[in-house]
Design an enzyme around this catalytic site. Structure first.
Site, mmCIF file in Angstrom:
data_model
loop_
_atom_site.group_PDB
_atom_site.id
_atom_site.type_symbol
_atom_site.label_atom_id
_atom_site.label_comp_id
_atom_site.label_asym_id
_atom_site.label_seq_id
_atom_site.Cartn_x
_atom_site.Cartn_y
_atom_site.Cartn_z
ATOM 1 N N ARG A 104 1.039 -1.172 -0.051
ATOM 2 C CA ARG A 104 0.013 0.038 0.097
ATOM 3 C C ARG A 104 0.663 1.318 0.045
ATOM 4 O O ARG A 104 1.627 1.464 0.921
ATOM 5 C CB ARG A 104 -1.014 0.067 1.059
ATOM 6 C CG ARG A 104 -1.586 1.188 1.486
ATOM 7 C CD ARG A 104 -2.821 1.290 2.404
ATOM 8 N NE ARG A 104 -3.776 0.486 1.813
ATOM 9 C CZ ARG A 104 -5.040 0.694 2.178
ATOM 10 N NH1 ARG A 104 -5.210 1.455 3.476
ATOM 11 N NH2 ARG A 104 -6.289 -0.092 1.722
ATOM 12 N N HIS A 131 -7.231 0.945 -6.567
ATOM 13 C CA HIS A 131 -7.301 -0.147 -5.416
ATOM 14 C C HIS A 131 -8.025 -1.278 -6.106
ATOM 15 O O HIS A 131 -9.165 -1.438 -5.844
ATOM 16 C CB HIS A 131 -8.312 0.833 -4.305
ATOM 17 C CG HIS A 131 -8.349 0.415 -2.982
ATOM 18 N ND1 HIS A 131 -7.627 -1.062 -2.591
ATOM 19 C CD2 HIS A 131 -9.013 0.446 -1.676
ATOM 20 C CE1 HIS A 131 -7.769 -1.452 -1.387
ATOM 21 N NE2 HIS A 131 -8.508 -0.491 -0.990
ATOM 22 N N GLN A 134 -9.948 -3.960 -3.676
ATOM 23 C CA GLN A 134 -11.290 -3.439 -3.217
ATOM 24 C C GLN A 134 -12.326 -3.512 -3.963
ATOM 25 O O GLN A 134 -13.567 -4.435 -3.929
ATOM 26 C CB GLN A 134 -11.338 -2.138 -2.595
ATOM 27 C CG GLN A 134 -12.534 -1.425 -2.632
ATOM 28 C CD GLN A 134 -12.797 -1.621 -1.179
ATOM 29 O OE1 GLN A 134 -12.022 -1.764 -0.212
ATOM 30 N NE2 GLN A 134 -14.242 -2.566 -0.787
ATOM 31 N N ASP A 221 -17.291 7.037 -1.971
ATOM 32 C CA ASP A 221 -16.113 6.985 -0.883
ATOM 33 C C ASP A 221 -16.106 8.168 -0.286
ATOM 34 O O ASP A 221 -16.567 9.380 -0.758
ATOM 35 C CB ASP A 221 -15.133 6.601 -2.005
ATOM 36 C CG ASP A 221 -13.719 6.325 -1.238
ATOM 37 O OD1 ASP A 221 -13.869 6.120 0.084
ATOM 38 O OD2 ASP A 221 -12.751 6.096 -1.545
ATOM 39 N N CYS A 260 -16.350 1.440 0.200
ATOM 40 C CA CYS A 260 -15.129 0.671 0.657
ATOM 41 C C CYS A 260 -15.002 0.673 2.177
ATOM 42 O O CYS A 260 -14.178 -0.153 2.619
ATOM 43 C CB CYS A 260 -14.015 1.049 -0.335
ATOM 44 S SG CYS A 260 -13.265 2.775 0.122
ATOM 45 N N ARG A 288 -13.769 -8.665 1.296
ATOM 46 C CA ARG A 288 -12.197 -8.426 0.834
ATOM 47 C C ARG A 288 -11.179 -9.635 1.418
ATOM 48 O O ARG A 288 -10.433 -10.044 0.631
ATOM 49 C CB ARG A 288 -11.602 -7.206 2.057
ATOM 50 C CG ARG A 288 -12.084 -5.866 1.684
ATOM 51 C CD ARG A 288 -11.714 -5.238 0.411
ATOM 52 N NE ARG A 288 -10.191 -5.347 0.026
ATOM 53 C CZ ARG A 288 -9.456 -4.242 0.454
ATOM 54 N NH1 ARG A 288 -9.975 -3.360 1.217
ATOM 55 N NH2 ARG A 288 -8.223 -4.415 0.554
HETATM 56 N N1 CP Z 1 -11.225 -0.421 2.319
HETATM 57 C C1 CP Z 1 -9.879 -0.327 2.807
HETATM 58 O O1 CP Z 1 -9.119 -0.539 2.033
HETATM 59 O O2 CP Z 1 -9.907 -0.080 3.967
HETATM 60 P P1 CP Z 1 -8.438 -0.057 4.807
HETATM 61 O O3 CP Z 1 -8.057 1.270 4.544
HETATM 62 O O4 CP Z 1 -8.890 0.027 6.247
HETATM 63 O O5 CP Z 1 -7.489 -1.006 4.192
HETATM 64 N N1 NVA Z 2 -9.879 6.585 -1.404
HETATM 65 C C1 NVA Z 2 -9.415 6.094 0.144
HETATM 66 C C2 NVA Z 2 -9.861 4.781 0.077
HETATM 67 C C3 NVA Z 2 -9.395 4.149 1.528
HETATM 68 C C4 NVA Z 2 -9.611 2.486 1.431
HETATM 69 C C5 NVA Z 2 -8.234 6.637 0.317
HETATM 70 O O1 NVA Z 2 -7.421 6.557 -0.617
HETATM 71 O O2 NVA Z 2 -7.815 7.099 1.302
#
Ligand code: CP
Ligand code: NVA
Length: 305
Positions: A104, A131, A134, A221, A260, A288
Site C-alpha cells: 500500500r 485500489h 477493493q 467513497d 469501501c 475483501r
Molecule cells: N477499504 C480499505 O482498503 O480499507 P483499509 O484502508 O482499512 O484497508
Molecule cells: N479513497 C480512500 C480509500 C481508502 C480505503 C483513500 O485512498 O484514502
C-alpha cells in the site's frame, strides 16, 4: 521475469483471469477449497504499508493464514523504507525471504518499481491511483446481491479518486455501465475513461440526477482520501454529492449501496443510508477476505486448469 503473476491493476489483467480469480474467491467462501486444504503452507506474504489500513491488513493476514501460509507486516515508519532505502533494493531483499509482496503506497510508480525488481508476485493494496483488491470484493458483493454484473448500472457519486479508477478499469472487463457524477476539479482522469470505453466499457461522466436514475448499485467513497490536503475545498465542492435518503431514493427501489470504508459518516453518506436496508457495506468488507484469497491463490498457485 515475465511469468510472474502480479496483481497490479485491473486494466492489466484479462477479463477471463479476473473472472477466474473471483470464482476462486467464491469457492473459498463456500468452503470448497479448490486447491485443497492449506494450499499455501510454507509460503510467506510480506505486507508493506506506507499508509494506514484496517481492512486490507487484516484481510490479507487472515486470508493468508487460512490458506496455510504466513505473513510479515512492515510499516514504512518502522522499516528502512522510512529512512530512504529504495523500493528497488527493498524488492530485491524481500524476494529472498518471501513468496509474494503486497504494498500500500502513495504513487503507482512505486508499485511498478517494486514489481520490476521483485522476483516474486506483487499485489497492489492501494495507491493514490487505484485500489484493485477493493473492486474485486465489491464485484463479488454485487454478484451475490444481484446475481450478475453484466448489464447492471453502477452510479459512482463524489470524488473521482483511486477507488473510482479501479471501477473504470473493471467496466470493460465485467460488462457493467458506470455513470460517474463528480464535481469539476474532482473528476477522474479522462484518459482512463476513454481507454476503458475503447475496450468495450460503458463509462460516462454525467450529473448526479442522471447517474442515479435507474442505478442498480450506488457507490461513494470519502471526500478526502489519505494524502489529500485540500480539506476545505473538497468539502465545499463535494457536499452537494452526499448520498442521503433523498439521493438514494433516486436510484432503483432495489438498488444496493456500496462504500469501501472507512466511511466519514454524514459527509459522503448519512447514517440513515449506510445503516439502512439497502446498504451492503459490511458484506463488502467481509468479501475483501474471500476475494483476496482468490488473488493470493492466483499469484502463488495459478488458476485451476
Ligand atoms: N477499504 C480499505 O482498503 O480499507 P483499509 O484502508 O482499512 O484497508
Ligand atoms: N479513497 C480512500 C480509500 C481508502 C480505503 C483513500 O485512498 O484514502
Amino acid at each position: 521475469m515475465t511469468d510472474i503473476r502480479h496483481f497490479l491493476d485491473l486494466d492489466k489483467m484479462s477479463a477471463s483471469e479476473l473472472k477466474d480469480i473471483l470464482a476462486l474467491g467464491d469457492s473459498e467462501k463456500a468452503g470448497k477449497a479448490p486447491f485443497g486444504v492449506k494450499p499455501l503452507a510454507g509460503k510467506t506474504l510480506a505486507l508493506i504499508f506506507e499508509k494506514p489500513s484496517t481492512r486490507t491488513r487484516v484481510s490479507f493476514e487472515v486470508g493468508m493464514r487460512q490458506l496455510g501460509g504466513d505473513v510479515v507486516t512492515l510499516d514504512a515508519d518502522s522499516s528502512q523504507l522510512g529512512r530512504g532505502e529504495t523500493i528497488a533494493d527493498t524488492a530485491r531483499v524481500l524476494s529472498r525471504f518471501v513468496d509474494a509482496i503486497m504494498i500500500r503506497t502513495t504513487d503507482e510508480s512505486k508499485l511498478h518499481e517494486l514489481a520490476q525488481y521483485a522476483t516474486v508476485p506483487v499485489i497492489n493494496g492501494l495507491t493514490d491511483q487505484s485500489h484493485p483488491c477493493q473492486i474485486m470484493a465489491d464485484l463479488m458483493t454485487v454478484k451475490e446481491h444481484k446475481g450478475k454484473l453484466e448489464g447492471l448500472k453502477f452510479a459512482w457519486v463524489g470524488d473521482g479518486n483511486n477507488v473510482s479508477a479501479s471501477f473504470i478499469h473493471a467496466s470493460p472487463k465485467f460488462g457493467f455501465a458506470l455513470d460517474m457524477a463528480c464535481p469539476a476539479g474532482y473528476r477522474p482522469n479522462q484518459g482512463l475513461i476513454e481507454t476503458a470505453n475503447a475496450e468495450g466499457g460503458k463509462v460516462r461522466l454525467t450529473d448526479m440526477d442522471s447517474a442515479l436514475a435507474g442505478a442498480d448499485v450506488v457507490v461513494t467513497d470519502c471526500w478526502v482520501s489519505m494524502g489529500d490536503e485540500d480539506y476545505d475545498a473538497r468539502m465545499e465542492a463535494l457536499s452537494p454529492y452526499q448520498i442521503n435518503e433523498a439521493t438514494m431514493a433516486q436510484a432503483k427501489d432495489d438498488a444496493i449501496f456500496l462504500h469501501c470504508l472507512p466511511a466519514h459518516r454524514n459527509e459522503e453518506v448519512t447514517d440513515a443510508v449506510i445503516d439502512g436496508p439497502q446498504s451492503v457495506v459490511f458484506d463488502e468488507a467481509e468479501n475483501r477476505l474471500h476475494a483476496q484469497k482468490g488473488v493470493l491463490l492466483y499469484c502463488l498457485n495459478g488458476l485451476p486448469s
